[in-house]
Design a protein around this motif. Structure first.
Motif, PDB file in Angstrom:
ATOM      1  N   VAL A  41      -4.616   3.305  -0.819  1.00 22.79           N
ATOM      2  CA  VAL A  41      -4.621   4.755  -0.591  1.00 22.79           C
ATOM      3  C   VAL A  41      -3.502   5.139   0.364  1.00 22.79           C
ATOM      4  O   VAL A  41      -3.056   4.341   1.186  1.00 22.79           O
ATOM      5  N   GLN A  42      -3.073   6.394   0.211  1.00 22.64           N
ATOM      6  CA  GLN A  42      -2.037   6.965   1.064  1.00 22.64           C
ATOM      7  C   GLN A  42      -2.343   8.456   1.145  1.00 22.64           C
ATOM      8  O   GLN A  42      -2.547   9.098   0.115  1.00 22.64           O
ATOM      9  N   GLY A  43      -2.396   8.998   2.333  1.00 19.82           N
ATOM     10  CA  GLY A  43      -2.680  10.427   2.429  1.00 19.82           C
ATOM     11  C   GLY A  43      -2.915  10.860   3.861  1.00 19.82           C
ATOM     12  O   GLY A  43      -2.947  10.033   4.771  1.00 19.82           O
ATOM     13  N   TYR A  44      -3.093  12.169   4.025  1.00 17.78           N
ATOM     14  CA  TYR A  44      -3.247  12.719   5.368  1.00 17.78           C
ATOM     15  C   TYR A  44      -4.467  12.140   6.079  1.00 17.78           C
ATOM     16  O   TYR A  44      -4.488  12.027   7.292  1.00 17.78           O
ATOM     17  N   TYR A  45      -5.509  11.798   5.300  1.00 16.03           N
ATOM     18  CA  TYR A  45      -6.723  11.259   5.930  1.00 16.03           C
ATOM     19  C   TYR A  45      -6.456   9.938   6.647  1.00 16.03           C
ATOM     20  O   TYR A  45      -6.962   9.701   7.739  1.00 16.03           O
ATOM     21  N   THR A  46      -5.661   9.090   6.026  1.00 13.77           N
ATOM     22  CA  THR A  46      -5.407   7.774   6.625  1.00 13.77           C
ATOM     23  C   THR A  46      -4.119   7.747   7.447  1.00 13.77           C
ATOM     24  O   THR A  46      -3.903   6.834   8.242  1.00 13.77           O
ATOM     25  N   GLY A  47      -3.246   8.724   7.276  1.00 14.91           N
ATOM     26  CA  GLY A  47      -2.031   8.779   8.087  1.00 14.91           C
ATOM     27  C   GLY A  47      -0.977   9.688   7.490  1.00 14.91           C
ATOM     28  O   GLY A  47      -0.605   9.531   6.330  1.00 14.91           O
ATOM     29  N   LYS A  48      -0.509  10.665   8.285  1.00 20.32           N
ATOM     30  CA  LYS A  48       0.525  11.583   7.806  1.00 20.32           C
ATOM     31  C   LYS A  48       1.901  10.935   7.929  1.00 20.32           C
ATOM     32  O   LYS A  48       2.074   9.972   8.671  1.00 20.32           O
ATOM     33  N   PRO A  49       2.898  11.494   7.218  1.00 24.89           N
ATOM     34  CA  PRO A  49       4.263  11.014   7.433  1.00 24.89           C
ATOM     35  C   PRO A  49       4.695  11.352   8.867  1.00 24.89           C
ATOM     36  O   PRO A  49       4.550  12.494   9.298  1.00 24.89           O
ATOM     37  N   LYS A  50       5.166  10.352   9.602  1.00 27.02           N
ATOM     38  CA  LYS A  50       5.533  10.527  11.012  1.00 27.02           C
ATOM     39  C   LYS A  50       6.743   9.661  11.330  1.00 27.02           C
ATOM     40  O   LYS A  50       7.049   8.722  10.599  1.00 27.02           O
ATOM     41  N   PRO A  51       7.384   9.943  12.473  1.00 28.98           N
ATOM     42  CA  PRO A  51       8.428   9.022  12.939  1.00 28.98           C
ATOM     43  C   PRO A  51       7.810   7.640  13.134  1.00 28.98           C
ATOM     44  O   PRO A  51       6.659   7.545  13.574  1.00 28.98           O
ATOM     45  N   ILE A  52       8.548   6.598  12.816  1.00 27.70           N
ATOM     46  CA  ILE A  52       7.964   5.256  12.809  1.00 27.70           C
ATOM     47  C   ILE A  52       7.451   4.839  14.191  1.00 27.70           C
ATOM     48  O   ILE A  52       6.495   4.063  14.280  1.00 27.70           O
ATOM     49  N   ASP A  53       8.024   5.366  15.258  1.00 23.21           N
ATOM     50  CA  ASP A  53       7.558   5.041  16.616  1.00 23.21           C
ATOM     51  C   ASP A  53       6.074   5.328  16.780  1.00 23.21           C
ATOM     52  O   ASP A  53       5.383   4.646  17.531  1.00 23.21           O
ATOM     53  N   GLU A  54       5.602   6.360  16.088  1.00 15.06           N
ATOM     54  CA  GLU A  54       4.201   6.725  16.229  1.00 15.06           C
ATOM     55  C   GLU A  54       3.272   5.762  15.484  1.00 15.06           C
ATOM     56  O   GLU A  54       2.060   5.852  15.602  1.00 15.06           O
ATOM     57  N   TYR A  55       3.863   4.866  14.710  1.00 15.05           N
ATOM     58  CA  TYR A  55       3.072   3.846  14.026  1.00 15.05           C
ATOM     59  C   TYR A  55       3.372   2.451  14.572  1.00 15.05           C
ATOM     60  O   TYR A  55       3.203   1.450  13.879  1.00 15.05           O
ATOM     61  N   ALA A  56       3.795   2.404  15.835  1.00 12.79           N
ATOM     62  CA  ALA A  56       4.194   1.126  16.438  1.00 12.79           C
ATOM     63  C   ALA A  56       3.096   0.069  16.317  1.00 12.79           C
ATOM     64  O   ALA A  56       3.379  -1.088  15.996  1.00 12.79           O
ATOM     65  N   ALA A  57       1.836   0.469  16.537  1.00  9.25           N
ATOM     66  CA  ALA A  57       0.748  -0.510  16.489  1.00  9.25           C
ATOM     67  C   ALA A  57       0.615  -1.109  15.098  1.00  9.25           C
ATOM     68  O   ALA A  57       0.388  -2.308  14.942  1.00  9.25           O
ATOM     69  N   LEU A  58       0.790  -0.272  14.073  1.00  5.70           N
ATOM     70  CA  LEU A  58       0.646  -0.763  12.696  1.00  5.70           C
ATOM     71  C   LEU A  58       1.751  -1.744  12.315  1.00  5.70           C
ATOM     72  O   LEU A  58       1.527  -2.681  11.567  1.00  5.70           O
ATOM     73  N   VAL A  59       2.966  -1.512  12.780  1.00  5.59           N
ATOM     74  CA  VAL A  59       4.065  -2.393  12.358  1.00  5.59           C
ATOM     75  C   VAL A  59       4.198  -3.609  13.261  1.00  5.59           C
ATOM     76  O   VAL A  59       4.922  -4.545  12.928  1.00  5.59           O
ATOM     77  N   GLN A  60       3.505  -3.623  14.394  1.00  5.07           N
ATOM     78  CA  GLN A  60       3.640  -4.763  15.296  1.00  5.07           C
ATOM     79  C   GLN A  60       2.506  -5.759  15.223  1.00  5.07           C
ATOM     80  O   GLN A  60       2.723  -6.948  15.340  1.00  5.07           O
ATOM     81  N   ALA A  61       1.291  -5.256  15.018  1.00  5.08           N
ATOM     82  CA  ALA A  61       0.145  -6.158  15.087  1.00  5.08           C
ATOM     83  C   ALA A  61       0.131  -7.148  13.920  1.00  5.08           C
ATOM     84  O   ALA A  61       0.827  -6.973  12.933  1.00  5.08           O
TER      85      ALA A  61
END
Ligand code: C2E
Ligand code: MG
Ligand code: MG
Ligand code: MG
Length: 286
Positions: free
Chosen positions: A252-272
Motif C-alpha cells: 500500500v501507498q497513500g496518505y494514511y501510511t505516509g504522504k510525499p515528503k522531503p526524505i529527511d522526514e523519513y530518516a527513521a524509515l531509511v536508516q533502521a
C-alpha cells in the motif's frame, strides 16, 4: 455553442482561453531553465507491505518551486515538459537524483521513479539508466521504473522492445495507474510487469461502493493469477487498508501510511534495519 450564450459570454470565453494559453506558454518557457536554476526537487512517498506494515520502498515525486507562482504540481507541468521536450533532461535529472539519494540509505529499499512516455522514445534510455545506477553504485533490482500504458499506445512493438531492454538491465518495471487505460489487460498479456499499481480512483470508494470492491478484488485476482504483486495507491483510511489486507493486496501507498515528503522526514524509515518497529508506518489519514 459559445455564440449561443450571448456576445458578452463569448468574448469572456475567448479571453480566458487566451489567458490559459498564455500561462502555458509562460510556464513552458520558464520550465526550460527551471532545472539549471535549481527549482525542481523530489518528495518521497513510502510504500509498505500490506500485512506486516514494514516499509518496502519509496516513490520519488517531482515538484517545481516557481519563483513567482509558488509550488506547481507535476500533473500541471509534466505535460508541458513533454510537449516542449524538456522532459528528457528533467527526467534524467529525476532519475539521477533519486538513485543518488537511494544509494545512501542504510536500508536497501526500492526506489520507484516515474517515466514519461516521451522519455521512452529515446533509443538510448536503457543505457542511460544503466550508466546512472552504476555511477551511484545502486543495485539494479532496487530501481523500479513506473510506466503508464501511455508508453504502449504510440508504437507498441517498439515499446515492448524497450521494456525488454530495460528488464535486461536488471531493473524492475511497474505498471502505474492500472485500470484507468483502455487496454491495460492486453499489455499484461504481452509483457510481464513486476508490479501492478491499482489507481487510487478504485481505492477511493472502497468502503461505500460494492462495485469498487468488486473491481479491486478482480484486479488483485488477475494480478495474482499472473504471479504479479499488487500495490494499492491512494490509501487514505484505516478501513481501506483493512479491506486491502482482507483481499490479499501486497503493498500500500497513500496518505494514511505516509504522504510525499522531503526524505529527511523519513530518516527513521531509511536508516533502521528491516523488521524493527521503526520500519513500520505511523497512521495519519487525511
Ligand atoms: P502517480 O505516479 O500515480 O503518483 C501518485 C500521485 O498520487 C502523487 O501525486 C501522490 O502525491 C498522490 N497520492 C499519493 N497518495 C495519495 C492519497 O492517499 N490520496 C491522494 N488524493 N493522492 C495521493 P503527484 O505527486 O501530484 O503526482 C501526480 C502525477 O504526476 C504522478 O502520478 C505521475 O504520473 C506524475 N509525476 C510525478 N512525479 C513525476 C516524475 O518524477 N516524473 C514523471 N514523468 N512524472 C511524474
Ligand atoms: Mg507513479
Ligand atoms: Mg499512479
Ligand atoms: Mg495516478
Amino acid at each position: 455553442k459559445a455564440k449561443a450564450i450571448g456576445r458578452g459570454n463569448y468574448c469572456f470565453y475567448e479571453e480566458s482561453v487566451d489567458k490559459a494559453q498564455e500561462e502555458r506558454r509562460r510556464l513552458k518557457l520558464d520550465l526550460a531553465s527551471a532545472l539549471e536554476k535549481g527549482e525542481l526537487f523530489l518528495l518521497y512517498q513510502p510504500q509498505f507491505d500490506c500485512d506486516t506494515g514494514i516499509v518496502t520502498g519509496f516513490e520519488a515525486l517531482v515538484r517545481w518551486r516557481h519563483p513567482a507562482l509558488g509550488l506547481i504540481s507535476p500533473a500541471e507541468f509534466i505535460p508541458l515538459a513533454e510537449e516542449s521536450g524538456a522532459i528528457v533532461d528533467i527526467g534524467d535529472w529525476i532519475l539521477d537524483e533519486a538513485c543518488r539519494e537511494a544509494a545512501q540509505w542504510d536500508n536497501p529499499l526500492r526506489i520507484a521513479v516515474n517515466l514519461s512516455p516521451v522519455q521512452f522514445l529515446e533509443d538510448n534510455l536503457g543505457s542511460r539508466i544503466a550508466e546512472t545506477i552504476q555511477r551511484h553504485g545502486l543495485a539494479p533490482e532496487r530501481l523500479e521504473l513506473e510506466i503508464t500504458e501511455g508508453v504502449l499506445i504510440e508504437d507498441e512493438a517498439r515499446a515492448l522492445d524497450m521494456l525488454r531492454a530495460l528488464r535486461a538491465k536488471g531493473v524492475l518495471l511497474a505498471m502505474d495507474d492500472f485500470g484507468t487505460g483502455y487496454s491495460s489487460l492486453s499489455y499484461l498479456r504481452q509483457f510481464p510487469f513486476d508490479k501492478l499499481k491499482i489507481d487510487r480512483s478504485f481505492i477511493l470508494n472502497l468502503q461505500t461502493d460494492p462495485q469498487a470492491l468488486g473491481i479491486v478484488k478482480g484486479m488483485i485476482g488477475l494480478a495474482h493469477g499472473l504471479d504479479i504483486p499488487v500495490l494499492a495507491e491512494g490509501v487514505e483510511t484505516e478501513s481501506q487498508l483493512a479491506m486491502l489486507r482482507l483481499e490479499h493486496g501486497d503493498e500500500v501507498q497513500g496518505y494514511y501510511t505516509g504522504k510525499p515528503k522531503p526524505i529527511d522526514e523519513y530518516a527513521a524509515l531509511v536508516q533502521a534495519t528491516a523488521g524493527q518497529k521503526a520500519n513500520k508506518y505511523v497512521p495519519h489519514g487525511r
